[in-house]
Motif scaffolding. Structure first.
Motif, mmCIF file in Angstrom:
data_model
loop_
_atom_site.group_PDB
_atom_site.id
_atom_site.type_symbol
_atom_site.label_atom_id
_atom_site.label_comp_id
_atom_site.label_asym_id
_atom_site.label_seq_id
_atom_site.Cartn_x
_atom_site.Cartn_y
_atom_site.Cartn_z
ATOM 1 N N MET A 1 -2.364 38.961 -14.632
ATOM 2 C CA MET A 1 -3.211 39.711 -15.548
ATOM 3 C C MET A 1 -4.400 38.839 -15.926
ATOM 4 O O MET A 1 -4.376 37.611 -15.749
ATOM 5 C CB MET A 1 -2.456 40.134 -16.817
ATOM 6 N N THR A 2 -5.426 39.468 -16.447
ATOM 7 C CA THR A 2 -6.594 38.738 -16.918
ATOM 8 C C THR A 2 -6.648 38.818 -18.430
ATOM 9 O O THR A 2 -6.447 39.888 -19.010
ATOM 10 C CB THR A 2 -7.880 39.314 -16.299
ATOM 11 N N GLY A 3 -6.893 37.681 -19.061
ATOM 12 C CA GLY A 3 -6.882 37.621 -20.513
ATOM 13 C C GLY A 3 -8.175 37.093 -21.098
ATOM 14 O O GLY A 3 -8.864 36.262 -20.500
ATOM 15 N N PHE A 4 -8.470 37.587 -22.290
ATOM 16 C CA PHE A 4 -9.636 37.141 -23.055
ATOM 17 C C PHE A 4 -9.158 36.688 -24.425
ATOM 18 O O PHE A 4 -8.797 37.530 -25.255
ATOM 19 C CB PHE A 4 -10.663 38.270 -23.179
ATOM 20 N N GLY A 5 -9.088 35.395 -24.625
ATOM 21 C CA GLY A 5 -8.673 34.840 -25.895
ATOM 22 C C GLY A 5 -7.175 34.753 -26.064
ATOM 23 O O GLY A 5 -6.416 35.515 -25.452
ATOM 24 N N ILE B 1 -17.239 42.373 -24.108
ATOM 25 C CA ILE B 1 -16.649 41.062 -24.374
ATOM 26 C C ILE B 1 -17.680 39.954 -24.196
ATOM 27 O O ILE B 1 -18.304 39.844 -23.137
ATOM 28 C CB ILE B 1 -15.462 40.807 -23.420
ATOM 29 N N HIS B 2 -17.856 39.143 -25.220
ATOM 30 C CA HIS B 2 -18.701 37.958 -25.139
ATOM 31 C C HIS B 2 -17.790 36.732 -25.158
ATOM 32 O O HIS B 2 -17.208 36.400 -26.198
ATOM 33 C CB HIS B 2 -19.679 37.898 -26.311
ATOM 34 N N CYS B 3 -17.648 36.089 -24.010
ATOM 35 C CA CYS B 3 -16.869 34.858 -23.922
ATOM 36 C C CYS B 3 -17.794 33.650 -24.085
ATOM 37 O O CYS B 3 -18.955 33.793 -24.450
ATOM 38 C CB CYS B 3 -16.134 34.794 -22.579
ATOM 39 N N SER B 4 -17.272 32.474 -23.781
ATOM 40 C CA SER B 4 -18.038 31.236 -23.911
ATOM 41 C C SER B 4 -17.344 30.147 -23.106
ATOM 42 O O SER B 4 -16.187 30.324 -22.682
ATOM 43 C CB SER B 4 -18.116 30.822 -25.384
ATOM 44 N N PRO B 5 -17.994 28.995 -22.880
ATOM 45 C CA PRO B 5 -17.304 27.899 -22.188
ATOM 46 C C PRO B 5 -16.052 27.456 -22.931
ATOM 47 O O PRO B 5 -15.091 26.991 -22.304
ATOM 48 C CB PRO B 5 -18.363 26.790 -22.158
ATOM 49 N N GLU B 6 -16.044 27.597 -24.254
ATOM 50 C CA GLU B 6 -14.877 27.216 -25.049
ATOM 51 C C GLU B 6 -13.740 28.225 -24.906
ATOM 52 O O GLU B 6 -12.564 27.865 -24.985
ATOM 53 C CB GLU B 6 -15.246 27.073 -26.522
ATOM 54 N N THR B 7 -14.081 29.493 -24.716
ATOM 55 C CA THR B 7 -13.070 30.545 -24.570
ATOM 56 C C THR B 7 -13.454 31.434 -23.390
ATOM 57 O O THR B 7 -13.998 32.530 -23.556
ATOM 58 C CB THR B 7 -12.970 31.392 -25.861
ATOM 59 N N TYR C 1 -20.779 35.181 -18.929
ATOM 60 C CA TYR C 1 -19.910 35.174 -20.104
ATOM 61 C C TYR C 1 -19.948 36.479 -20.904
ATOM 62 O O TYR C 1 -19.288 36.594 -21.922
ATOM 63 C CB TYR C 1 -20.223 33.995 -21.036
ATOM 64 N N HIS C 2 -20.717 37.444 -20.447
ATOM 65 C CA HIS C 2 -20.770 38.750 -21.111
ATOM 66 C C HIS C 2 -20.195 39.779 -20.140
ATOM 67 O O HIS C 2 -20.834 40.139 -19.152
ATOM 68 C CB HIS C 2 -22.208 39.105 -21.493
#
Length: 268
Positions: free
Chosen positions: A256-260, A41-47, A190-191
């Motif tokens: 729970m933990t969510g991504f997006g 998973i590659h997140c970002s400050p925006e997501t 963020y990775h």
């Protein structure tokens, strides 16, 4: 977005979030077959990663089905976590919840004073997208906030710390039994990397030892990782659908933990 359950491949891509989820199998040991899932998973400050809780008065204590949980919030990739709400509500064995911070809110500050199951080690998620593992009493909740921590998870043991197997993983006797597993870690800020192992399924997947999880994550470049609540708690979802299987019943959860998030995730 792409999903093919038969092939065991799921993808999700936006300008601020990338999710690559794959299923793997190892049937070489007929007595202990393994099915597991790896999410890169590659997140970002925006997501960013978001630590969700359910329940207004005491967050994490209003428990519902994990699938209902992610659908209500339109979560793209969801994982169960440390299940701290259970320890708050049903603390009949004297197990403290751990030092729990979720999205900047301190929820509990009670933690372990000695090593036992679970030892309530900490995985801290910082505002800059980094993660770091700590021992249960290494810092107070107030100190974590001052350090720039956004959320903490309390379960354990620590699997990887500073790019190496933790001291627990060097002990042959430590938690050495096959179980469904869920673990989360960081490759770089963020990775993130998620590893979910099916278990308690006689002819499909018997589960794994914790050192198997740690070594697999280390191979993927993870530098900090924590074992989360496994067994019947461990659930992995994508676009509102449960992906993994478990031979035992599924627990209701309060966090729970969510991504997006996506409007494509169905509410029902």
């Amino acid at each position: 977005m792409y999903a093919d359950a038969d092939k065991g491949v799921w993808f999700y891509l936006t300008p601020s979030l990338s999710i690559e989820l794959k299923r793997y199998e190892d049937k070489s040991d007929k007595k202990f077959p393994i099915v597991w899932y790896e999410a890169d998973i590659h997140c970002s400050p925006e997501t960013p990663l978001v630590a969700y809780t359910n329940g207004a008065k005491t967050p994490g204590t209003a428990r519902i089905s994990p699938v209902d949980f992610v659908r209500q919030r339109h979560i793209v990739l969801g994982i169960t976590d440390d299940h701290f709400g259970y320890r708050i509500v049903e603390n009949d064995k004297g197990i403290p919840p751990g030092i729990i911070i979720r999205e900047g809110q301190v929820i509990t500050t009670q933690t372990r004073t000695k090593e036992t199951l679970p030892n309530l080690d900490i995985l801290a998620v910082f505002e800059d997208g980094s993660m770091k593992t700590f021992k249960p009493q290494e810092h107070t909740a107030e100190e974590y906030l001052a350090m720039g921590v956004r959320s903490t998870y309390a379960f354990g043991p620590v699997l990887i710390q500073n790019g190496e197997l933790s001291e627990y993983m060097l002990r042959d006797e430590y938690y050495s039994y096959h179980e469904p597993r869920m673990a989360m870690g960081m490759i770089e800020p963020y990775h993130y990397f998620i590893l979910c192992v099916e278990g308690r399924l006689e002819n499909r997947s018997k589960g794994v030892y914790l050192n198997w999880v740690a070594e697999k994550m280390l191979e993927k470049g993870v530098v900090e990782a924590l074992n989360l609540d496994g067994g019947g708690t461990a659930v992995l979802t994508f676009m509102g659908e449960r992906i993994n299987r478990t031979g035992s019943g599924i627990r209701s959860v309060g966090s729970m933990t969510g991504f997006g998030v996506s409007d494509l995730v169905p509410e029902k």
